[in-house]
Motif scaffolding. Structure first.
Motif, PDB file in Angstrom:
ATOM      1  N   LEU B 220       1.108  -1.308   0.133  1.00 30.74           N
ATOM      2  CA  LEU B 220      -0.332  -0.037   0.131  1.00 30.74           C
ATOM      3  C   LEU B 220       0.663   1.380   0.001  1.00 30.74           C
ATOM      4  N   VAL B 223       1.849   1.995  -3.569  1.00 28.80           N
ATOM      5  CA  VAL B 223       0.730   2.618  -4.236  1.00 28.80           C
ATOM      6  C   VAL B 223       0.816   4.513  -4.000  1.00 28.80           C
ATOM      7  N   TYR B 248      -3.408  -4.167  -4.490  1.00 27.31           N
ATOM      8  CA  TYR B 248      -3.894  -2.937  -3.981  1.00 27.31           C
ATOM      9  C   TYR B 248      -3.945  -1.698  -5.853  1.00 27.31           C
ATOM     10  N   PHE B 252      -7.075   0.411  -6.906  1.00 23.63           N
ATOM     11  CA  PHE B 252      -7.099   1.826  -6.974  1.00 23.63           C
ATOM     12  C   PHE B 252      -6.719   2.293  -8.652  1.00 23.63           C
ATOM     13  N   ARG B 253      -5.972   1.539  -9.220  1.00 25.35           N
ATOM     14  CA  ARG B 253      -5.089   1.867 -10.017  1.00 25.35           C
ATOM     15  C   ARG B 253      -5.107   1.761 -11.727  1.00 25.35           C
TER      16      ARG B 253
END
Lengths: 351, 609
Positions: B220, B223, B248, B252-253
């Motif tokens: 995380l 990230v 993650y 999120f991406r």
């Protein structure tokens, strides 16, 4: 060869290309390789190809490993970023660079020691991943910088300068590249610029893993009778299956060829490869046929050159990774950092 | 016999299971139910290098005081693995409890006189209730959780809620799990003396803390820190870090409109290729990292020297395990300090960060990318299996939305166009950090050749002696700059003035704090300093200078942190007393306080002499 700096002066008659760059703008510093080295001819071919293609020099990244061949990126494209990495590991550095910025054109330059021995694994994996690159091996069958040891591409039975006979089977990089799924595979000879320059152009235009094995005799340690990588030997045994012209939409070439001897291949970026076929039955779209043909001709003592295989609809690593069209290097905080609210939510799920 | 004293919210439960039997999620459910009752727990997986069939243990330390280090010893053993029965029974502290499956009779000689034995016919109950073998297996685990809830006085509602959360979206599974839970609970209430002297009592000692593995928190951090390229090769105990990054990033991406990824993850052919890709990507302007363990770092040595010398930012998470060689892949150690600090041939020194828990894994995971870009050099985040692969209770992860990535000194196309002098290895600001350009910035200016061979300040190849020395000395200046911007060591003064100190780092933190409390009770007072990075800041120099004797606590055989202190700060070795633990198990307060106490006379005893 020399430590003299190259004069910056341009001859006023030097013809600029469409972008206004002369050949000089694509050159590097003066080569320190031995006089007559095949590698210098390849550097000249690269300069010629990029000049003709009207590529802005800074949009190319040139990467190499360690060895005579890996020194050469200093001697061409002086306005391009270059990376002389560690022995046999250029493919991984190039792969990473390509992941970071898919918009540049990647030129990997390596040698037979660099790619067939210490770096064989990295060579194989970069090819099988389909990294969008032009991978040139300047193949002379010998370790030059350490003075004349056999490399892994030296043919079994060939003789070293000191008289030793190579007892080990040779690694055929072209055969490997074909098996590993390279989508553009060629072999050429440093002494045959007519064949080599268009191959480099076509490879740079190719949207996938393009591999060119260039036999490039070592004048200092591997140019004697008994060597299968000597100038004379390669000239005598060179069996070109085709020659070609690269035709961009802007610069059509209108040469007439005899019927049946020409085949046009249009690559994904729109460039057309006009093949002049010397071996009438040779099919550049048949991977298995190419492998069989190479083996047969090798057994007959011939070195097959030319464009050996091409998949004009190739897809590269970014397609399989589904990476954003924007180069990853250009994303910044707002696009990359999820922020505190997302983190609070995550924290809540971890209680 | 049951002569044990009442122990509320302070004991160790250990589960002995067979790898692959589905026990892990039941054990986690048990641990989480205690947490939800407001009582801190520290769970630890103790597992072999194996996928199925070999013994595995799950140890839960319950501590209302919040001591999260390993404790050593067992108060309640849940012995579900006949293979390790003898060893498991032996490991119970006198006066402790043995919980077992009593379906098959076990010879009396296989038990102990000084422990309380609790039998529940788990297999029999399962066989009666279920016909499907997999159900028999999985529900057996839930049944023992149910029985334990009665024995330890855990609120069943808490477990029901957890089951409902766990099977959200697969609601059909909730009722059968609750049924199994009550099969065990009801059996225990009816047939056994409940509760035991070991007991959970609702408290308020967890607060807003979260439970997360250090590997996940590091991922995380990557990230949040803006990493876009990850290249890795599977190796225990670091694999879950790269997999966490994948997870993650998927969350999120992914561009919400195009569904394209703002990240690229490549499972490389080996660790050499991993670090090569990281270096290539970082050279080209993307934040990139790899996750590995000791053997991977060994393989990366040549590339790490290149990154140091060619000044390329790279982040390396090293989740340390037992070495040397293959060592103990599934055990913990802090034994890669020297390997990382001086990685590669020639004169090299690297920046290391030492997170103490997952919260700091997140923080350092993000900060490492800023440091790498700022210092243009590899940054190592050294965690270990103990915090990497165990869910550790820690402060909630925090992010300041005003924070921006520090991309370091990068010369732009505009600056180049304006004619600003660009020398890739030119120390313009006196801090040893030169400017760099990203490839492709400007058609005619700012291109340079990156190489591991020597060059001058303008990146031109040279073998000139003065140019080489000039560059190597600048790298030292840069290293000194690093010393001032890496996370500072944290001091914790003793309540009583003392001339004795202790230095520790990383995952030893939890055990260390507990050890200090213990020793304090015994009249041994220590100032402590938790080192959080290498190179050492002035605060480390000052701490050592202000104490007569400093214990250096670490989890390796060769006192590697102590070596770095002696070597880098020119400390008299006699002043630094090594306290070492290196058997692959996590260090405990008992071990630390025992070893330090043996070397110290308590202050009051000294006065009495």
């Amino acid at each position: 060869m020399t430590f003299l700096a190259k004069p910056k002066l341009h001859h006023p008659a030097l013809k600029p290309n469409e972008l206004g760059y002369t050949r000089r703008d694509y050159e590097g510093s003066i080569s320190t390789l031995c006089a007559g080295c095949g590698h210098d001819s390849i550097s000249a071919a690269i300069i010629q190809a990029v000049y003709q293609m009207n590529l802005p020099p800074h949009r190319i990244a040139k990467l190499s490993g360690i060895g005579c061949s890996s020194k050469t990126p200093t001697y061409f494209l002086g306005n391009s970023h270059g990376f002389n990495s560690v022995h046999g590991r250029m493919p991984s550095v190039l792969t990473g660079a390509n992941l970071a910025n898919r918009d540049l054109i990647y030129l990997g330059v390596s040698g037979d020691g660099d790619s067939a021995s210490i770096g064989l694994g990295q060579f194989a994996h970069a090819i099988r991943r389909g990294v969008n690159m032009t991978y040139i091996v300047e193949n002379n069958g010998v370790y030059g910088l350490t003075k004349g040891q056999f490399s892994a591409t030296a043919d079994r039975g060939s003789k070293s300068k000191k008289g030793a006979i190579n007892a080990d089977e040779s690694i055929d990089m072209v055969a490997l590249a074909l098996q590993l799924g390279a989508t553009f595979v060629a072999r050429s000879f440093s002494g045959d610029k007519t064949q080599l320059v268009p191959l480099i152009e076509a490879a740079l235009n190719h949207q996938g893993a393009a591999f060119i094995d260039v036999i490039s005799p070592c004048v200092a340690f591997n140019n004697h009778t008994g060597s299968t990588k000597a100038f004379d030997y390669v000239r005598e045994h060179n069996e070109a299956v085709n020659y070609m012209d690269v035709i961009t939409p802007r610069a059509p070439i209108t040469v007439e060829y005899a019927q049946g001897a020409v085949e046009d291949v249009t690559q994904h970026d729109g460039t057309k490869l006009r093949l002049r076929k010397l071996a009438a039955t040779y099919d550049v779209h048949d991977r298995n046929g190419a492998m069989a043909y190479l083996q047969t001709r090798k057994a007959a003592g011939e070195i097959v050159t030319g464009l050996l295989f091409v998949d004009p609809e190739a897809e590269d690593l970014h397609v399989s990774l589904n990476t954003a069209k924007t180069p990853l290097k250009d994303f910044n905080d707002p696009h990359l950092c999820p922020g505190s609210q997302a983190l609070d939510k995550l924290n809540a799920s971890l209680r | 016999m049951s002569q044990s004293v009442e122990r509320i919210n302070d004991f160790v439960v250990k589960f002995a299971n067979v790898n692959g039997s589905g026990s892990a999620s039941a054990n986690q459910l048990f641990a989480k139910s205690i947490l939800r009752m407001g009582v801190p727990v520290a769970p630890r997986n103790i597992f072999p290098s194996n996928i199925q069939g070999l013994p595995t243990w799950y140890e839960i330390r319950v501590s209302e005081k919040g001591y999260l280090g390993a404790h050593g010893g067992v108060d309640l053993m849940v012995a579900m693995n006949p293979q390790t029965w003898d060893q498991d029974v032996k490991s119970i502290d006198a006066g402790g409890y043995l919980f077992y499956d009593s379906t098959k009779p076990i010879a009396k000689s296989k038990f102990r006189e000084d422990i309380t034995v609790i039998g529940v016919p788990l297999t029999e109950m399962c066989n009666k209730e279920y016909s499907d073998p997999r159900q028999r297996q999985l529900f057996k685990n839930i049944i023992y959780v149910g029985a334990l809830s009665a024995l330890l006085d855990i609120e069943p509602k808490v477990i029901e809620d957890l089951l409902a959360e766990q099977f959200k979206g697969k609601d059909k599974l909730i009722a059968p799990n609750i049924h199994a839970l009550y099969m065990g609970r009801d059996y225990a209430l009816k047939n056994l003396q409940c509760p035991l002297n070991l007991r959970i009592r609702r408290a308020d000692a967890v607060g807003d803390r979260i439970s997360i593995e250090g590997n996940a928190a590091s991922a995380l951090g990557a990230v949040y820190g803006g990493a876009t390229v990850c290249a890795w090769y599977p190796i225990t105990p670091s694999s879950s870090l790269a997999e966490g990054f994948q997870k993650y990033c998927s969350k999120f991406r992914v561009d919400p409109e195009t569904k394209e990824n703002r990240f690229a993850i490549v499972q490389a052919e080996d660790e050499i290729a991993s670090i090569g890709m990281v270096i290539g990507a970082a050279w080209n302007g993307a934040r990139s990292f790899t996750a590995t363990s000791g053997p991977g770092i060994s393989l990366m040595q040549e590339f790490l020297g290149l990154a140091y010398f060619a000044e390329i930012p790279a982040v390396i998470f090293d989740v340390q395990r037992g070495g040397p060689s293959t060592g103990m892949p599934t055990r913990t150690q802090q034994s890669d300090l020297l390997l990382c600090a001086y990685a590669s041939h020639g004169d090299t020194k690297h920046v290391l960060l030492f997170p103490e828990d997952p919260a700091e894994c997140f923080e350092f995971g993000a900060t490492a990318f800023d440091l790498a870009d700022r210092l243009q050099t590899p940054i190592f985040v050294l965690l270990d299996l103990d915090i990497g692969m165990n869910e550790r209770l820690c402060a909630p992860l925090k992010w300041d939305d005003s924070r921006r990535f520090d991309r370091g000194k990068v010369m732009t196309a505009e600056e180049l166009e304006a004619g600003k002098d660009f020398g890739r290895y030119l120390d313009v600001d006196g801090d040893g950090i030169p400017y760099r350009t990203y490839p492709g910035t400007h058609p005619k200016r700012g291109a340079f050749f990156t190489r591991g061979t020597s060059r001058d300040r303008y990146a031109r190849y040279t073998e000139d002696a003065d140019a080489y020395r000039d560059n190597m000395e600048r790298l030292l200046r840069k290293y000194d700059t690093a010393r001032h911007i890496v996370p500072k060591a944290i001091a914790r003064p003793s309540k009583v003035p003392t001339k004795q100190g202790a230095i520790f780092f990383g995952s030893s933190s939890a055990a260390m704090h507990e050890a200090v409390d213990r020793m304090e009770e015994a009249g041994i007072h220590l100032d402590t300093l938790r080192v959080r990075s290498f190179p050492f800041g002035d605060e480390v120099i000052d701490f050592i200078a202000s104490h007569e004797k400093v214990f250096v606590v670490e989890q390796n055989r060769d006192a590697q942190l102590r070596t770095l202190l002696v070597n880098e700060l020119e400390i008299d070795p006699a002043k630094l007393v090594p306290i070492l633990h290196f058997d692959g198990t996590p260090i405990t307060a008992r071990i630390i306080s025992g070893a330090i106490s043996a070397k110290v006379k308590p202050a009051r005893l000294k006065e009495a002499v």
